[in-house]
Design an enzyme around this catalytic site. Structure first.
Site, short mmCIF file in Angstrom:
data_model
loop_
_atom_site.label_atom_id
_atom_site.label_comp_id
_atom_site.label_asym_id
_atom_site.label_seq_id
_atom_site.Cartn_x
_atom_site.Cartn_y
_atom_site.Cartn_z
CE1 TYR A 278 -5.14 -5.60 6.74
CE2 TYR A 278 -5.57 -7.86 6.10
CZ TYR A 278 -5.58 -6.87 7.06
OH TYR A 278 -6.05 -7.15 8.31
CD GLU A 279 0.53 -5.14 4.65
OE1 GLU A 279 1.28 -4.16 4.53
OE2 GLU A 279 0.15 -5.55 5.75
N GLY A 280 -1.09 -1.88 0.71
CA GLY A 280 -1.13 -1.16 -0.56
C GLY A 280 -2.28 -1.68 -1.38
NE ARG B 62 2.95 -3.74 -1.35
CZ ARG B 62 3.52 -2.64 -1.84
NH1 ARG B 62 4.54 -2.75 -2.67
NH2 ARG B 62 3.06 -1.45 -1.51
CD GLN C 97 0.43 -4.02 -4.26
OE1 GLN C 97 1.49 -4.52 -4.66
NE2 GLN C 97 0.34 -3.40 -3.10
#
Length: 592
Positions: A439-441, A300, A446
């Protein structure tokens, strides 16, 4: 303008004066990370990424990676040669552990190298970013044998790593994944299932690809509690480290994407031939979620750097274009002039520059907490760093990737019609940047993580402590510099975040939907306010340190940029308070 020039002076200013590099260099093992050595390293890296990696950015976009009929994934022209040079120069492991062949430098310095890589060629840079995340997971959760077998080759860059999480029916909801892992008497597992969106899932750059795969054992409980993590190499690795037979996994297709065309995003099948892909359990069964978050948290921060890289690239291109493009007559001018003479173009460029500098400062400050959490001498320092890192990682990821898209869009606007055609490269930056908020959550996830998990810890003490630091900085700014209006803007922004924080903590226990409805505006408030905080700190450094290593023009520019951010961009924070505290009722007024 097709090149990339690493902003070494800007990067060093943040590392030295805001992110604590001198303090890091005093810690045991980091004495070689002094300011002079770090600057020399960044200068050498800047040459490498500008001369070797950046020229491949357009080629990669035009050619893309492709899947051959025999199942081989081919990368664009020049990528294999550039990767070989990248590995030979040792850039892959600068900040990774010495015991596995890395350079042993602080994470903060490796993070600065990531900025260069991501700005020069983000599609290319995703391979080492994910490898780093896989290394982190194996180092923290793998056995001694696994660490010794895989990490030296991964740290060197001769092998790469992936994160294999997502399935067609599951998306971000990992509790729904169905890939199964069957135990075998020899202690290994056989994996069967299909995964999607596997970044750099296969390629022709490295000798082997080490996949970290989430799957379920047959007796696993439902939901995320039943997830386990497995090492599944493309080629099996013998006990002596030699690469052996091909594992039972394959790429079914490559996704056709809006951007990052050079990065092969794979649909992968495990156990396609019926044998099952050989996998090795990382840690214990059903602890895969914790191991996965080790990968995700490092990734992240790396994705946050993608937002910065897109913004820096867009700013460099837009500024170069604005200096050369002749169009119109500015107020009081005679004859046609470069568009950089027009007030509105100046406003756009200064907005881009100020947001780039705020992003860089915030990202570097957050990333430095990785080092201080692990290596600070005092337990209280380590605890404080861990709190800041946990709390601000979702902010750094989401705020910076959102701004990366916005700055890339402004870059197109500066170019005018020429920005909308592919020849200038401005359009590619926006296309490539658009994946980062996903991306990545996703950035909504977030915001949920910030409000639901991070903020309530110790009843909001972490955020309140940070806001106290922001208020103290605002006080110093007003008292020491005469910037009363800018100090008042920072004080007001911090007060607005404090009100929103109290609201979140109040409604969360009994009305979580009301908190979630305002989570994204809240995160954006926090991002803009912390951006103001680091810009105010930047201004204070410039005023207190007249003999900066950089020249007077650099110092004056820093003050101008800080003043512009505090006066014209920071007020956005307070404007988001109504959205952050409005609750969920209006969102559900209409039938689906």
């Amino acid at each position: 303008m097709s090149g990339y020039a690493a902003p070494i002076d800007d990067m060093m200013f943040v590392l030295e004066h805001l992110a604590g590099l001198p303090a890091l260099a005093k810690l045991d093992g980091f004495q070689q990370a002094d300011v002079a050595t770090t600057k020399g390293l960044l200068e050498e890296a800047g040459r490498f990424f500008s001369e070797v990696v950046a020229p491949l950015n357009r080629i990669g976009d035009e050619q893309g990676s492709r899947l051959e009929a025999d199942g081989t994934v081919r990368t664009p022209t020049g990528f294999r040669e550039a990767w070989s040079k990248f590995v030979a120069a040792g850039w892959a492991g600068v900040h990774l552990p010495e015991e596995y062949g890395g350079g042993g430098l602080p994470f903060s310095i490796g993070f600065a190298l990531q900025e260069m890589f991501k700005t020069a060629n983000v599609a290319f840079a995703l391979a080492p970013m994910l490898t780093q995340s896989a290394i982190e997971a194996i180092e923290q959760h793998g056995s001694v044998e696994q660490r010794n077998l895989y990490l030296p080759m991964m740290v060197s860059g001769r092998w790469t790593g992936t994160m294999v999480l997502t399935e067609p029916q599951a998306g971000s909801d990992l509790g729904q994944l169905t890939t199964r892992a069957e135990r075998k008497p020899d202690g290994t597992y056989r994996l069967f299932g299909q995964k999607i969106f596997i970044t750099w899932g296969d390629h022709d750059l490295a000798e082997n690809v080490i996949h970290l795969v989430l799957a379920r054992t047959p007796d696993a409980p439902a939901g995320t509690k039943g997830i386990s993590l497995f090492i599944v190499p493309k080629f099996l690795v013998e006990a002596d480290g030699k690469v052996g037979a091909r594992n039972d996994l394959q790429v079914l297709s490559l996704e056709h994407k809006l951007g990052i065309h050079a990065s092969p995003t794979c649909v992968m099948s495990f156990g396609e031939n019926g044998e099952g892909a050989v996998g090795y359990l990382v840690g214990e069964e059903h602890t895969g979620l914790a191991s996965m978050f080790t990968m995700m948290n490092i990734a992240r921060l790396g994705v946050g750097i993608e937002g910065l890289g897109a913004a820096e690239s867009a700013y460099q291109r837009a500024t170069a274009f604005a200096r050369e493009r002749l169009q119109g007559r500015p107020p009081g001018g005679t004859g046609t002039s470069p568009i950089i003479a027009h007030p509105d173009v100046r406003r756009m460029l200064l907005t881009m520059r100020a947001e780039v500098e705020a992003m860089r400062a915030l990202l570097y400050v957050v990333a430095s907490q990785v080092d201080f959490e692990q290596w600070a001498a005092e337990p209280a320092e380590r605890e404080r760093a861990g709190t800041i890192l946990s709390l601000l990682t979702p902010v750094a990821k989401a705020w910076c990737t959102d701004l990366g898209v916005e700055v890339a869009s402004l870059g197109i606007q500066v170019h005018g019609g020429m920005g909308y055609v592919e020849e200038t490269g401005a359009a590619q930056i926006l296309r490539d940047a658009r994946i980062a908020p996903i991306y990545e959550g996703t950035n909504g996830i977030q915001a949920m993580d910030l409000v639901m998990r991070k903020l309530p810890q110790a009843d909001g003490k972490g955020m309140r402590d940070i806001l106290d630091e922001v208020a103290a900085t605002a006080s110093r700014l007003g008292n020491e510099t005469g910037w009363e209006l800018e100090a008042a803007a920072l004080t007001s922004a911090a007060a607005a975040v404090a009100v929103a924080t109290d609201h979140m903590l109040e409604v969360l226990p009994d009305h979580p939907a009301d908190a979630l409805a305002g989570a994204s505006p809240y995160l954006r408030m926090v991002g803009f306010t912390l951006g103001g905080w680091v810009m105010a700190r930047s201004a204070l450094v410039c005023m207190r340190t007249p003999d900066l290593a950089q020249d007077e023009e650099f110092r004056r520019a820093k003050l101008t940029i800080a003043r512009f951010y505090l006066g014209q961009l920071l007020p956005q924070a307070g404007s988001l308070l109504p959205a952050a505290t409005a609750g969920a009722e209006i969102l559900f007024d209409m039938e689906p």
